[in-house]
Design an enzyme around this catalytic site. Structure first.
Site, PDB file in Angstrom:
ATOM      1  N   ASN A   6      84.522  42.898  27.393  1.00 20.25           N
ATOM      2  CA  ASN A   6      84.702  42.627  25.962  1.00 20.25           C
ATOM      3  C   ASN A   6      83.992  41.321  25.643  1.00 20.25           C
ATOM      4  O   ASN A   6      84.468  40.250  26.007  1.00 20.25           O
ATOM      5  CB  ASN A   6      86.203  42.527  25.654  1.00 20.25           C
ATOM      6  CG  ASN A   6      86.457  42.059  24.234  1.00 20.25           C
ATOM      7  OD1 ASN A   6      85.573  42.129  23.380  1.00 20.25           O
ATOM      8  ND2 ASN A   6      87.664  41.590  23.976  1.00 20.25           N
ATOM      9  N   LYS A   8      83.548  39.963  22.760  1.00 28.32           N
ATOM     10  CA  LYS A   8      84.071  39.260  21.576  1.00 28.32           C
ATOM     11  C   LYS A   8      82.905  38.864  20.664  1.00 28.32           C
ATOM     12  O   LYS A   8      81.977  39.650  20.511  1.00 28.32           O
ATOM     13  CB  LYS A   8      84.910  38.050  22.003  1.00 28.32           C
ATOM     14  CG  LYS A   8      85.912  38.418  23.088  1.00 28.32           C
ATOM     15  CD  LYS A   8      86.899  37.349  23.379  1.00 28.32           C
ATOM     16  CE  LYS A   8      87.792  37.793  24.531  1.00 28.32           C
ATOM     17  NZ  LYS A   8      88.987  37.000  24.676  1.00 28.32           N
ATOM     18  N   HIS A  84      93.182  44.809  20.116  1.00 24.63           N
ATOM     19  CA  HIS A  84      93.092  43.599  20.934  1.00 24.63           C
ATOM     20  C   HIS A  84      94.012  42.533  20.340  1.00 24.63           C
ATOM     21  O   HIS A  84      94.172  42.446  19.124  1.00 24.63           O
ATOM     22  CB  HIS A  84      91.645  43.102  20.967  1.00 24.63           C
ATOM     23  CG  HIS A  84      91.424  42.036  21.990  1.00 24.63           C
ATOM     24  ND1 HIS A  84      91.721  40.715  21.754  1.00 24.63           N
ATOM     25  CD2 HIS A  84      90.975  42.100  23.265  1.00 24.63           C
ATOM     26  CE1 HIS A  84      91.454  40.017  22.849  1.00 24.63           C
ATOM     27  NE2 HIS A  84      90.998  40.831  23.777  1.00 24.63           N
ATOM     28  N   GLU A  86      93.609  39.518  19.815  1.00 29.24           N
ATOM     29  CA  GLU A  86      92.970  38.654  18.802  1.00 29.24           C
ATOM     30  C   GLU A  86      92.945  39.356  17.442  1.00 29.24           C
ATOM     31  O   GLU A  86      93.092  38.710  16.403  1.00 29.24           O
ATOM     32  CB  GLU A  86      91.554  38.262  19.272  1.00 29.24           C
ATOM     33  CG  GLU A  86      91.631  37.229  20.388  1.00 29.24           C
ATOM     34  CD  GLU A  86      90.483  37.243  21.373  1.00 29.24           C
ATOM     35  OE1 GLU A  86      89.428  37.855  21.079  1.00 29.24           O
ATOM     36  OE2 GLU A  86      90.644  36.654  22.461  1.00 29.24           O
ATOM     37  N   GLU A 150      97.315  43.575  28.446  1.00 29.75           N
ATOM     38  CA  GLU A 150      96.756  42.228  28.363  1.00 29.75           C
ATOM     39  C   GLU A 150      97.842  41.262  27.917  1.00 29.75           C
ATOM     40  O   GLU A 150      98.059  41.075  26.702  1.00 29.75           O
ATOM     41  CB  GLU A 150      95.603  42.187  27.357  1.00 29.75           C
ATOM     42  CG  GLU A 150      94.451  43.101  27.722  1.00 29.75           C
ATOM     43  CD  GLU A 150      93.143  42.571  27.166  1.00 29.75           C
ATOM     44  OE1 GLU A 150      92.229  42.368  27.954  1.00 29.75           O
ATOM     45  OE2 GLU A 150      93.048  42.347  25.957  1.00 29.75           O
ATOM     46  N   GLY A 156      91.889  34.412  28.173  1.00 27.06           N
ATOM     47  CA  GLY A 156      91.018  33.257  27.922  1.00 27.06           C
ATOM     48  C   GLY A 156      91.641  31.938  28.334  1.00 27.06           C
ATOM     49  O   GLY A 156      91.145  30.869  27.961  1.00 27.06           O
ATOM     50  N   SER A 186      92.012  36.904  32.011  1.00 30.26           N
ATOM     51  CA  SER A 186      91.393  35.999  32.984  1.00 30.26           C
ATOM     52  C   SER A 186      91.056  36.671  34.315  1.00 30.26           C
ATOM     53  O   SER A 186      91.261  36.084  35.382  1.00 30.26           O
ATOM     54  CB  SER A 186      92.283  34.765  33.196  1.00 30.26           C
ATOM     55  OG  SER A 186      92.426  34.059  31.967  1.00 30.26           O
TER      56      SER A 186
HETATM   57  C1  PEP Z   1      90.007  39.942  26.704  1.00 27.74           C
HETATM   58  O1  PEP Z   1      89.518  39.379  25.752  1.00 27.74           O
HETATM   59  O2  PEP Z   1      90.299  41.137  26.606  1.00 27.74           O
HETATM   60  C2  PEP Z   1      90.225  39.180  27.929  1.00 27.74           C
HETATM   61  C3  PEP Z   1      90.941  39.717  28.876  1.00 27.74           C
HETATM   62  O3  PEP Z   1      89.657  37.921  27.990  1.00 27.74           O
HETATM   63  P1  PEP Z   1      89.572  36.958  29.290  1.00 27.74           P
HETATM   64  O4  PEP Z   1      89.109  37.816  30.465  1.00 27.74           O
HETATM   65  O5  PEP Z   1      88.561  35.920  28.922  1.00 27.74           O
HETATM   66  O6  PEP Z   1      90.937  36.418  29.524  1.00 27.74           O
END
Ligand code: PEP
Length: 226
Positions: A6, A8, A84, A86, A150, A156, A186
């Site tokens: 992803n 973003k 997501h 976000e 998630e 992040g 992460s």
């Molecule tokens: C994500 O945005 O779906 C995500 C898991 O980000 P990150 O791997 O940077 O934590």
């Protein structure tokens, strides 16, 4: 195993082509890249299996800022991420909207990665199970539907769920809905193998580490070996 990147709001068309030149996916792994809308065409043209980062529930209409499933399909896009954290936290998307986006896109023939996960406050309040039950209960099983667990506190932040904690959440989600479940939060080259080794972890949704072709390649390689 499905490994999805992803991106973003990173990488325009030129950087997308640059990534595609430097990245190669190992055999035996289903690899997906989800670039911003304006880079979808370049990602498809470069031969990457390409997902959008969102999709609307109508085919067309007065929905400023939205993109529909037929528009994505016309570009050769294979699927979309929906829900997501976000989108939920920063742009007010609701369980109902996520359910509508998911159902319509699946019907239109797109693959879908639907994201669920608890916030830090919800986990600390002992509400993780209730949150996951609520978010998953609005989704119907479909052979092209994949769930991404998630935990919001791990996205992040560099904080990853322990493999045991991820396994526990994945097992719960699978008891609620018959679908593969990806872990996201992460995921990096150095923690991918132990997360992917969990019995109910069917792949990963990767944010930050998917922007670099070498680190994303290393995560895909870990998936090919697990
Ligand atoms: C994500 O945005 O779906 C995500 C898991 O980000 P990150 O791997 O940077 O934590």
């Amino acid at each position: 195993m499905l490994i999805a990147g992803n991106w973003k709001m990173f990488k325009g068309p030129g950087e997308t082509e640059e990534f595609a030149r430097a990245f190669s996916a190992p055999d035996g792994v289903d690899v997906v890249i989800a670039p911003p809308f304006t880079s979808l065409r370049e990602a498809v043209a470069a031969g990457l299996q390409t997902f959008a980062q969102n999709v609307h529930w109508a085919d067309e209409g007065a929905f400023t800022g939205e993109i529909s499933a037929p528009m994505l399909k016309e570009l050769g896009v294979a699927g979309a991420i929906v829900g997501h954290s976000e989108r939920r936290q920063l742009f007010g998307e609701t369980d109902d909207g996520v359910a509508r986006r998911t159902a319509h896109a699946l019907e239109a023939g797109l693959r879908i990665i639907a994201c669920v996960g608890e916030s830090e406050a919800e986990r600390e309040a002992g509400e993780t199970e209730a949150v996951l039950r609520r978010q998953v209960s609005v989704l119907e099983p479909h052979e092209q539907l994949v769930i991404a667990y998630e935990p919001v506190w791990a996205i992040g932040t560099g904080r990853t769920a322990t493999p045991e904690l991820a396994q526990e959440a994945h097992a719960l989600i699978k008891s609620l809905l018959d679908a593969p479940v990806l872990y996201g939060g992460s995921v990096k080259p150095d923690n991918a193998a132990e997360l992917l080794a969990q019995p109910d972890v069917d792949g990963a949704l990767v944010g930050g580490a998917s922007l670099d072709p070498d680190s994303f390649g290393a995560i895909c390689l870990a998936a090919s070996r697990s």
